[in-house]
Structure formats: structure tokens, C-alpha cells
Design an enzyme around this catalytic site. Sequence first.
Site, PDB file in Angstrom:
ATOM      1  N   LYS A   1      20.732   5.044  19.054  1.00 24.37           N
ATOM      2  CA  LYS A   1      21.313   7.013  19.082  1.00 24.37           C
ATOM      3  C   LYS A   1      22.419   6.559  19.666  1.00 24.37           C
ATOM      4  O   LYS A   1      23.085   5.035  19.730  1.00 24.37           O
ATOM      5  CB  LYS A   1      20.207   7.641  20.009  1.00 24.37           C
ATOM      6  CG  LYS A   1      20.207   7.115  21.194  1.00 24.37           C
ATOM      7  CD  LYS A   1      19.216   8.288  22.384  1.00 24.37           C
ATOM      8  CE  LYS A   1      19.044   7.717  24.040  1.00 24.37           C
ATOM      9  NZ  LYS A   1      18.593   9.301  25.136  1.00 24.37           N
TER      10      LYS A   1
ATOM     11  N   ARG B   1      12.900  17.668  31.114  1.00 26.25           N
ATOM     12  CA  ARG B   1      14.054  17.468  30.296  1.00 26.25           C
ATOM     13  C   ARG B   1      13.489  18.962  29.353  1.00 26.25           C
ATOM     14  O   ARG B   1      13.589  20.181  28.816  1.00 26.25           O
ATOM     15  CB  ARG B   1      14.918  17.180  29.539  1.00 26.25           C
ATOM     16  CG  ARG B   1      15.754  15.617  30.363  1.00 26.25           C
ATOM     17  CD  ARG B   1      16.115  14.699  30.142  1.00 26.25           C
ATOM     18  NE  ARG B   1      15.116  14.320  29.093  1.00 26.25           N
ATOM     19  CZ  ARG B   1      16.194  12.509  28.771  1.00 26.25           C
ATOM     20  NH1 ARG B   1      17.219  12.585  29.068  1.00 26.25           N
ATOM     21  NH2 ARG B   1      15.239  11.682  27.938  1.00 26.25           N
TER      22      ARG B   1
ATOM     23  N   TYR C   1      53.299   7.688  33.044  1.00 35.12           N
ATOM     24  CA  TYR C   1      53.298   9.479  33.783  1.00 35.12           C
ATOM     25  C   TYR C   1      53.664   9.811  35.177  1.00 35.12           C
ATOM     26  O   TYR C   1      52.845   8.757  36.194  1.00 35.12           O
ATOM     27  CB  TYR C   1      52.531  10.321  33.397  1.00 35.12           C
ATOM     28  CG  TYR C   1      52.877  10.486  31.656  1.00 35.12           C
ATOM     29  CD1 TYR C   1      53.355  10.576  30.841  1.00 35.12           C
ATOM     30  CD2 TYR C   1      51.460   9.745  29.936  1.00 35.12           C
ATOM     31  CE1 TYR C   1      54.051  11.025  29.486  1.00 35.12           C
ATOM     32  CE2 TYR C   1      51.754   9.546  29.097  1.00 35.12           C
ATOM     33  CZ  TYR C   1      53.121  10.167  28.428  1.00 35.12           C
ATOM     34  OH  TYR C   1      52.751  10.118  27.618  1.00 35.12           O
TER      35      TYR C   1
ATOM     36  N   MET D   1      47.245   8.350  26.639  1.00 34.75           N
ATOM     37  CA  MET D   1      45.486   7.878  25.617  1.00 34.75           C
ATOM     38  C   MET D   1      46.007   6.977  24.723  1.00 34.75           C
ATOM     39  O   MET D   1      44.982   6.983  24.254  1.00 34.75           O
ATOM     40  CB  MET D   1      46.950   9.196  24.987  1.00 34.75           C
ATOM     41  CG  MET D   1      45.869   9.401  23.799  1.00 34.75           C
ATOM     42  SD  MET D   1      46.545  11.075  22.139  1.00 34.75           S
ATOM     43  CE  MET D   1      46.142  12.344  23.646  1.00 34.75           C
TER      44      MET D   1
END
Length: 814
Positions: free
Chosen positions: A483, A581, A709, A758
Site C-alpha cells: 500500500k 481502529r 528565506y 520547495m
Amino acid sequence: MNIVTADFCAYLHAEVVGDKEVEHFEIHRVSVDSRTLLNDSTTLFFALVGPNHDGHAYIEELIRLGVTYFVVSDQSKIIQQPGVTYFVVQDTLHALQQAATWHRKKFDIPVVGITGSRGKTVVKEWLNFLLSNEYSIIKSPKSYNSQTGVPLSVFGMAEQHTIGLFEVGISTIDEMKHLQPIVQPTLGIITSLTSEHQDGFENEEQKIREKMELFVHTPIILGEKDSRIIAALPPTTTFITWSLTDSNSDLYGQVKGDKLIVLYNKVETFTVELPFTDEFAVRNCMTCILTMLVMKYPVEAIQARIKKLYAVELRLQVKKGINNCSIIDDAYSSDFQSLSIALDFLEKHRSNANKTVILSDVFHSGLEPKELYQQVNHLLTSYQIGKVICIGEEIGQYGKDSIAMRFFASTDEFLQKVSMDEFVDETILVKGARGFRFDKIVSLLEEKTHETVLEINLTAIRHNLNFYRSKLKPETKTMVMVKAFGYGHGSVEIAKLLEHEKVSYLGVAFADEGIALRKAGIKTNIIVMNPEISAFSAMLAYDLEPEIYSIRELQAFLQIVREKNAYQYPIHIKVETGMHRHGFVVQELNELIAILKHSNSVEVKSIFSHLSSSDMDIYQDFTLGQMELFEKSSTYIKEQLQIQPILHILNTSGIFNYASYQMDMVRLGIGLYGIGNDAGEMKQLRNVGTLKTRIMQVKEIDTAESVGYGRRFRAEHPTKIATVPIGYADGIHRVWGSNGGYVLIQNQKAPITGSICMDMLMVDVTAINCREGDEVIIFGEDLPTTIIAEAIHTIPYEIITSVSQRVKRIFFEE
């Protein structure tokens, strides 16, 4: 090879069962893998028995493929059929090794045996290149140096060969004594000795002694002048040495720039142009130069050939291609043995029904060209290759009778005449000798991405799978979780490997993940662990099996199943034991049973639960309580419904810590990907994923100048900064940069400076000798995700699943 049955049986102490009238038989290959498409009537199959696989289980399947000769140890697995012959032995691995020894004795040619810790494959491949003008060479394909790889390599010896080059590796004591008689080297080479692969030995001295067992009957050994080797030498051996530090060695070398100045026997001095100057490349060059000198090669030939040596690519790589193609990059060698291995790899990892091979002239076979290309054609036909593109003068001349449809004299001609847009929905094996520069073809076929890549080691995945399987009974099934895009690694490629390894189930979180696997051709049973009601119809269309965890979900699924007129559709019942769960609590079991008793639309294939704290010793009592509750709940369901479903509760840590509770099946997750929850567990696992990129730019900044930054980093002294093209959009957590985060450049820590952006980050490389284009390791074997996770107070799962899908994945086998 033609085998006289009586001689064969006498040497192996084998008893013939089945067709006893066979006085002799002809075989073309020896096999231990039921999955290769080369198994046919000319195959002798050894049914090896290991901790995870039993070759006897595939006898019926192999008979259907035409195999008629088997070496077996379990007579109860024999299938009596006319024309099928079995050779019954006590131990099939020992018989394989004995048979290889028997075959080796037929040849009186020089054989070079190569062992050591590092450089075995490189030295073997370089010697293959250096000696190929004078010899017809048989060599170990790739790194076939194990207890099975060595005998399979030696079985390749044939009448046309005039020298053998075989590498031999061991992982623990008493292994080399089985391999020495198989190789019987007449010349020995020991490569660099390092601390690698030492876990199976008490200490370094024991490891070296065991390696030297290869040379107990070898008159001459070549290697670096090393007191550790000298102490372990067999008494009748002559040791001829090289050194970069001791001028009293037989071959003494000094590196001057890209030149190697050597002194041989303290008399002859000459200079060799080095193709590489890194430490281990120089050491491997010294080994090759000494070998050629001992074999009486003239200095001029050594000088001319050494400078033409090339980087040896030790792995096959799977890359994402244009137009929904997959590319298998093997653009660095083209010999007959490695072609067979590459075609096996193509079959295992193809992601499309259409199989294409781009192939250059095939070298170093020892066969006449006509016979060679007949065998190449047989290989391609056996692997059902739909399209073959041949490049080269020789293959063009002798391959015209093959299944290939197109021929080109050179790579440049191919590139001029063929548009890459012609390749659509294909898995393409690109296999060519280095001189053909097939890397040009790979570059055009490969989907363009930036230089950041996540390399996934499929060999390591197989190792980790087998480690956990070693803790299980042979009959225990294995379900593996793929998964979340295979925990960030790539679900389709990993699922293909797992299918090849015959796991019982694959686990995905949502239906769309399972559908993607089905569309990629995966046929293994797939369980959807978090099925959404809206996806039930699609799940039936793609044969996906749902986890059922509530009455509402069960009734909704039953409605869809009835609408589709399905019968006994497999479902998997989740019971709640303390994770909280989802799952059926004890109070719901009677209602669940009542519904299932009155429906034949579904079949309970398994009952399972999930452990919450199997990795935490302090909660051992809680974990045992979960398993006790699961046993009571599952037993009640079984008795009420009169069924015998698969029971499973162990996850990765559960397999490691509570193997006695393995029941009928276990579920392997994060451990497959090389991450355990215990130091002892981690020691047994291999690193799978390496996230890497390259330096974009290097610049100097002055004291008080800032980086990034918000000016969060200000230089306290003149500082050298490297910019790296990876950022938080690629999955790098910004908090890592402010918590002592670093990357590795030249195996040294480069601290992250300023804020992670980013698409890039900046690191301090003041103390590192580096330049633009150098490799940068974000995480991998030497910087594991566990270190990053601990620093930013998370878990390794989050680190690896955060790697963006815009990062190119490259899959490879060692």
C-alpha cells in the site's frame, strides 16, 4: 552435454526412479529455478530445498513444460509419468555441487579463482576484457559466486573454452570447502580485504582463513602484500604480491595523477595510463596488471589494454520510459551468459505484455558465429520476445534467420532511422556491448526527470523477505503490504518481485491501488484493507478481495455481490482485539455469524486482527492479550460457521518478536523495505531505498551573509555553500533542516543551512572537497531514515512514504 546415466549416478550416489531405461541423456542446461522460461526437455532440474522454497513443489509444473530429468531428495513428491527420470539423492544442493565438480574434471584448462571482500566482479570482468583476444573465456555471469551460483557457472564450461574466470564468495564458515572442488583453480586471485560480509564469522582472521580454502591445491596466488593473507596461505602455495606502499613486493606501484608507475620484480619499470584514479579502481588495476604479467603478457599489450578499461555496471536497472514504456538498462555488456540473465530479469519485471529487446553483437562466447546466433535466436524465442532490434555487423550477418524484424549496422544508424515514438506500451530490454554506446538509446527512451532519484534495491527486498520467511514454518503463508505506493518505493515493480517470489497475498489500502496492480498484470491475490463502499463494484471487476470490518460494510458488499450474481466471493473478516481502529467487537460476532450463515454469496477466506504494540517490550502482556482474544473470537466464528479460514495476526514486528504465534499466515510490511523496530532486527535487514541527487551549484559567501528565506542562516566565517535540487515538494521535511539535518557528500556530513525550500536546499560544504555534479545522499545505507525520524520526532514510515512521486524511481538487482 551428454551424460552417461551409470557414471552420473555413481558419482552422485543417486538412485534412478521412473524411466530406468535411460542409459545416457543429453542436456543443454542445468536449472534450479522453476520460473525461468528456458526449462524444457533439455533441462536437468535440481529440486533445491531451502528455508523459504522447496523445488519439489514445482515438479508437476515443470513436467508440463517438458522437463524430464530431475534430481530430487523427497521421493514422496515424485510424480510418476512415462519418460520422466528422477535421480534420488540425500541432499540436492550437495548433489548440484557434486555434479558441477564431476563436470569440471572433464576440462584441463587454466582456471582463475577469484575471492576477497571487494572487487571480485570488477576484476573478473576486467580480466575478461583484457584476456579476450587470446582466450575463449568461460566466466561467472554477473556475480554468480554463491553456493548455487558457482556450480551453475561451472556448468557453462564447454569444449570451445580455453580459460575459466570464476568468482567465489562465502557468507559463513564451512562454505568454501564445498566450492573449492567445483572451481579447482590453477591460478588464485584474492582481491581487497575489508570488513564487509563479516557477520557470519567470529573475526576477520577466520573469514580470511575460510576464503583461502579456495586455494588449498592452487600453486600460485596473486594479491596485495598483506600480513593477514600471508598468515593464512596454504603451505605449498607461491604468493606473488603487489603493493602501493611496499617497494619490496613483486609489483610496486605509485600513482602520479592519472598515471601508474610500476616496478616489476625490482627490475622492469613502466608506466600505465589509468582509466580511473579512485582507491579501489587503482587496487583492481594493480591486480589485473600483475595477473597479465604472470601470464607472460608483454608490457605494451598491458599498457594498451589497461587504459581502455571501463566502469563495470554491477546491476540491471528498471527505469520509467516514454509512452508508458519500461526500460531495462543493461547497456554495458553483451555476452551469451548475461543475455540469459537479462531475459530472465525482463520476464520478472516487465510491466507490459509487449516485450522488446534491443541487442548488439554478442561477444566472448567461444562459439562460431553461426552457432552462437542460432542459440541467441533460441533464447529470444524461448522468452517469447515480440520485437527484436539487432544492431551490429555480425548479428546482421548471422542473425537473419532469427525472429528479429529489423537490423541496423550501428547505433547511429538506428538513431537516425527510428523514432522513439514508435515505442509504446512496451517493456524494453536494452542490452549492448559498451562500444555500441546503447546509453544513447536509453537516454532517449527514458522519461525525462530531474537528477533526483530514489534507487530501490530489489535484491535487498528479496533478502528482507527471505529473512522474515526464515522465521516461519514452510507451510505458513506470507501476505506483503504494498500500500501507499509500496511504502513510497513503487508498488507495481515490488509487486512483480513478490509475485515472482510466490507470496500468497498482496495488501493495499484502497481499491484504486489494487486496480493499478491488476492493470499492470499482477495476478496474485490482493486484499483491500480499507475498502470504500463506493468502490465495491470496481473491486469485483478486478478480483480484489475486501477486508470486512463492520455490519454496515458487510451488508453493502453483499448487496453488490448479489447484483453481480457472484458466488462465494472471498472476503476477509477483521476482528477488534485492542487496536480500536476498526473491526468486529465481540458483541457483534453473533450478528456477523447470523448474516454469513444465510449467504452463499461470499466465502470467509481469512480472519485476522492487528497488533498495536508488537514492537514494544513494555506492552508484551497487552500483545499476548490481543492474541488470546483473537484466538477466542476466531475460534468462535469458525465453529459457528463450520469453516477453516486462514488465520493471521502477526505484523512485521510480530514476526520478529512473536513467531510462535504465526498461525496460518503473517503480514509483512515495513520490514520488507529494510526498516525494523529493534536494533537486532535492523542488523538482519538490508537497506532498500537510497534517495540521491547532485549538486547544482557551489558558491562562496562572506562572513555575515545569509542563506535562504528569512535569513535564518548567517555565516560566521567565509563559507562554501552547495545548492541541491530537492526540497519539501519532494518529501524532505522542513523541520529536518532546523534539527541538525544533513546530507552526505563524499561520505561526509554536509549540514543543511537555512530553510529547506520547495524545490531545493542548501548545505555547508566548507570542509568538503566537492564540485558541481557530485552525488548527494539524502538517505540510504549510511544515512538511514531512522536517524532522520528520530531527529524530527516521527517514524521512518513517514519519511519514506513522503517521497514525492515526481522523484524518479530506479529499480535494480545486484
